[in-house]
Design an enzyme around this catalytic site. Structure first.
Site, PDB file in Angstrom:
ATOM      1  N   GLU A  63     -10.636   1.041   5.354  1.00  0.00           N
ATOM      2  CA  GLU A  63      -9.768  -0.084   5.670  1.00  0.00           C
ATOM      3  C   GLU A  63      -8.796   0.275   6.784  1.00  0.00           C
ATOM      4  OE1 GLU A  63      -7.955  -0.466   1.857  1.00  0.00           O
ATOM      5  OE2 GLU A  63      -6.379   0.901   2.402  1.00  0.00           O
ATOM      6  N   SER A 194       4.815  13.155   3.848  1.00  0.00           N
ATOM      7  CA  SER A 194       4.987  12.437   2.577  1.00  0.00           C
ATOM      8  C   SER A 194       5.605  13.389   1.568  1.00  0.00           C
ATOM      9  CB  SER A 194       3.624  11.923   2.090  1.00  0.00           C
ATOM     10  OG  SER A 194       3.150  10.943   2.990  1.00  0.00           O
ATOM     11  N   CYS A 313      -1.936   1.388   0.543  1.00  0.00           N
ATOM     12  CA  CYS A 313      -2.933   2.418   0.799  1.00  0.00           C
ATOM     13  C   CYS A 313      -4.157   2.320  -0.131  1.00  0.00           C
ATOM     14  CB  CYS A 313      -2.220   3.751   0.589  1.00  0.00           C
ATOM     15  SG  CYS A 313      -3.139   5.194   0.964  1.00  0.00           S
TER      16      CYS A 313
HETATM   17  N1  SAH Z   1      -2.634  10.983   3.236  1.00  0.00           N
HETATM   18  C1  SAH Z   1      -1.543  10.766   4.118  1.00  0.00           C
HETATM   19  C2  SAH Z   1      -1.641   9.463   4.882  1.00  0.00           C
HETATM   20  C3  SAH Z   1      -2.188   8.280   4.162  1.00  0.00           C
HETATM   21  S1  SAH Z   1      -1.155   7.663   2.849  1.00  0.00           S
HETATM   22  C4  SAH Z   1      -0.243  10.865   3.384  1.00  0.00           C
HETATM   23  O1  SAH Z   1      -0.248  10.901   2.150  1.00  0.00           O
HETATM   24  O2  SAH Z   1       0.781  10.960   4.057  1.00  0.00           O
HETATM   25  C5  SAH Z   1       0.119   6.859   3.818  1.00  0.00           C
HETATM   26  C6  SAH Z   1       1.436   6.668   3.087  1.00  0.00           C
HETATM   27  O3  SAH Z   1       1.271   5.655   2.060  1.00  0.00           O
HETATM   28  C7  SAH Z   1       1.927   7.937   2.393  1.00  0.00           C
HETATM   29  O4  SAH Z   1       3.294   8.168   2.643  1.00  0.00           O
HETATM   30  C8  SAH Z   1       1.684   7.579   0.947  1.00  0.00           C
HETATM   31  O5  SAH Z   1       2.475   8.326   0.092  1.00  0.00           O
HETATM   32  C9  SAH Z   1       1.952   6.099   0.911  1.00  0.00           C
HETATM   33  N2  SAH Z   1       1.451   5.427  -0.305  1.00  0.00           N
HETATM   34  C10 SAH Z   1       0.325   5.692  -0.985  1.00  0.00           C
HETATM   35  N3  SAH Z   1       0.212   4.896  -2.065  1.00  0.00           N
HETATM   36  C11 SAH Z   1       1.309   4.111  -2.074  1.00  0.00           C
HETATM   37  C12 SAH Z   1       1.777   3.092  -2.947  1.00  0.00           C
HETATM   38  N4  SAH Z   1       1.097   2.733  -4.035  1.00  0.00           N
HETATM   39  N5  SAH Z   1       2.953   2.491  -2.645  1.00  0.00           N
HETATM   40  C13 SAH Z   1       3.651   2.845  -1.524  1.00  0.00           C
HETATM   41  N6  SAH Z   1       3.255   3.802  -0.672  1.00  0.00           N
HETATM   42  C14 SAH Z   1       2.096   4.438  -0.943  1.00  0.00           C
HETATM   43 FE1  SF4 Z   2      -2.118  11.161  -1.442  1.00  0.00          FE
HETATM   44 FE2  SF4 Z   2      -3.207   8.752  -0.983  1.00  0.00          FE
HETATM   45 FE3  SF4 Z   2      -2.194  10.171   1.089  1.00  0.00          FE
HETATM   46 FE4  SF4 Z   2      -4.464  10.942  -0.166  1.00  0.00          FE
HETATM   47  S1  SF4 Z   2      -4.167   9.053   0.992  1.00  0.00           S
HETATM   48  S2  SF4 Z   2      -2.741  12.263   0.398  1.00  0.00           S
HETATM   49  S3  SF4 Z   2      -4.067  10.406  -2.304  1.00  0.00           S
HETATM   50  S4  SF4 Z   2      -1.048   9.320  -0.658  1.00  0.00           S
END
Ligand code: SAH
Ligand code: SF4
Length: 353
Positions: A63, A194, A313
């Site tokens: 996506e 993150s 995400c």
């Molecule tokens: N894997 C990388 C980038 C993709 S996730 C990472 O974790 O940084 C991108 C961002 O979306 C990250 O900061 C992640 O923590 C956040 N994210 C994931 N699931 C989420 C949710 N349910 N609510 C809010 N932010 C979320």
């Molecule tokens: Fe964590 Fe989701 Fe980022 Fe993967 S994509 S590192 S599971 S927040």
């Protein structure tokens, strides 16, 4: 021709009218222009947010999201594209829908770049351009570092997509060797880390990579990136009610990040089906932000965009977790991506590199 392919993102070789007709049909027969087999777009936010589900050659889906911010006063309009770096993710953060899906495979450089090209085409009729790219879709970019860097290089190269490096954000859950690789390369991308928790045991739970690369090592690597590039590092912190949002959590975070060239972005958690967790209430988020600001850390609270279309995400792909079998993909593109790359120039559509 490469310039036309990057700047105009034509849908087919036939649209490249400056080329002789015979060459156009030869290109059409022999090469492919797009690694995304099919793209389905859904709007939300009165057309300000659009979410795409892209079907890949092997039947997997990924996506990407387009978020448009209209001009306000002296602030120019922006169009930010959020892209995926992997199909699924192996890190397994429990609040993340992608983490729940598990890991399928790394995306190729071309599959990463083509997400952006597809949004550039989408915007063309209105005369808008993609102004920012964030690697915040599915996957952990720094577990697919070389392909992500090749894609970012193509997207920031003035002779190709031509977006300034600082308009490209690479978001990582804390892969220290990947951050070191970015530092060694020295391109001034925006780095987002993150964090989500400062206390070791809590971060072990929320970001399981913390077992391997603990927060203090991640912060040290990010600080080195900041020193090498002069770029302020963004720390993302998902606010989960009753889990990581107390005054003590804020104080620990302030201690961990104190003295860093950093900016903290607090994100109310988007609810996901597989956890009972909920976003922190806004007064708790404001109290948390106040503690960080009092410690000298610039802090913002992100408004969630596109929640109603599941733009958190990984959520749209999760809805379609039963991926179509590879055999069910209507027409597999036959020709090899590398041939396109060789014909059209560096990095354009390099498949499995
Ligand atoms: N894997 C990388 C980038 C993709 S996730 C990472 O974790 O940084 C991108 C961002 O979306 C990250 O900061 C992640 O923590 C956040 N994210 C994931 N699931 C989420 C949710 N349910 N609510 C809010 N932010 C979320
Ligand atoms: Fe964590 Fe989701 Fe980022 Fe993967 S994509 S590192 S599971 S927040």
């Amino acid at each position: 021709m490469a310039d036309q392919l990057w700047r105009r993102t034509p849908e087919s070789f036939a649209a490249l009218r400056t080329l002789p007709a015979s060459l156009r049909s030869e290109l059409e027969r022999s090469f492919r222009l797009d690694t995304l087999v099919e793209t389905t777009v859904r709007p939300a936010d009165e057309g300000l947010t659009h979410k795409a589900l892209h079907l890949l050659d092997d039947g997997r889906s990924i996506e990407s999201v387009l978020m448009r911010y209209p001009a306000r006063g002296s602030v120019c309009a922006r169009a930010t594209v959020c892209i995926s770096s992997q199909a699924g993710c192996a890190v397994g953060c429990p609040f993340c829908a992608t983490g729940e899906l598990g890991f399928w495979r790394d995306l190729t450089t071309a599959e990463i770049v083509d997400q952006v090209r597809s949004w550039a085409s989408f915007l063309r009729p209105t005369g808008e351009r993609v102004t920012n790219i964030v690697f915040m879709g599915m996957g952990e970019p720094l577990l697919n570092t070389e392909r992500v860097l090749a894609a970012a290089a193509a997207l920031s190269d003035p002779r190709r997509f031509g977006l300034g490096a600082r308009h490209i954000t690479i978001s990582t859950s804390g892969v220290v060797p990947g951050i070191e690789r970015l530092t060694e390369q020295g391109t001034r991308y925006t780095l987002a880390v993150s964090l989500h928790a400062a206390r070791p045991a809590l971060r072990d739970l929320l970001v399981p990579l913390n077992h391997r690369w603990p927060a203090h090592a991640v912060v040290a690597a990010a600080a080195a990136y900041g020193r090498a590039t002069g770029r302020r590092v963004t720390y993302e912190y998902v606010m989960i009610s009753g889990i990581n949002d107390t005054a003590d959590d804020a104080a620990e975070t302030a201690r961990l990040l104190g003295g860093q060239l950093a900016h903290v972005n607090l994100i109310p958690m988007n609810p996901v089906a597989h956890t009972p967790w909920l976003p922190s209430p806004s007064d708790r988020i404001e109290a948390f932000a106040a503690i960080l600001r009092a410690a000298g850390l610039p802090t913002t609270v992100r408004r969630n965009r596109g929640i109603e279309i599941g733009a958190a995400c990984g959520q749209l792909a999760a809805e379609r977790a039963e991926q179509p079998a590879p055999a069910a993909v209507a027409r597999r593109r036959e020709l090899i991506v590398e041939r396109t790359s060789a014909a059209l120039g560096r990095g354009m559509a390099q498949g499995g590199s």
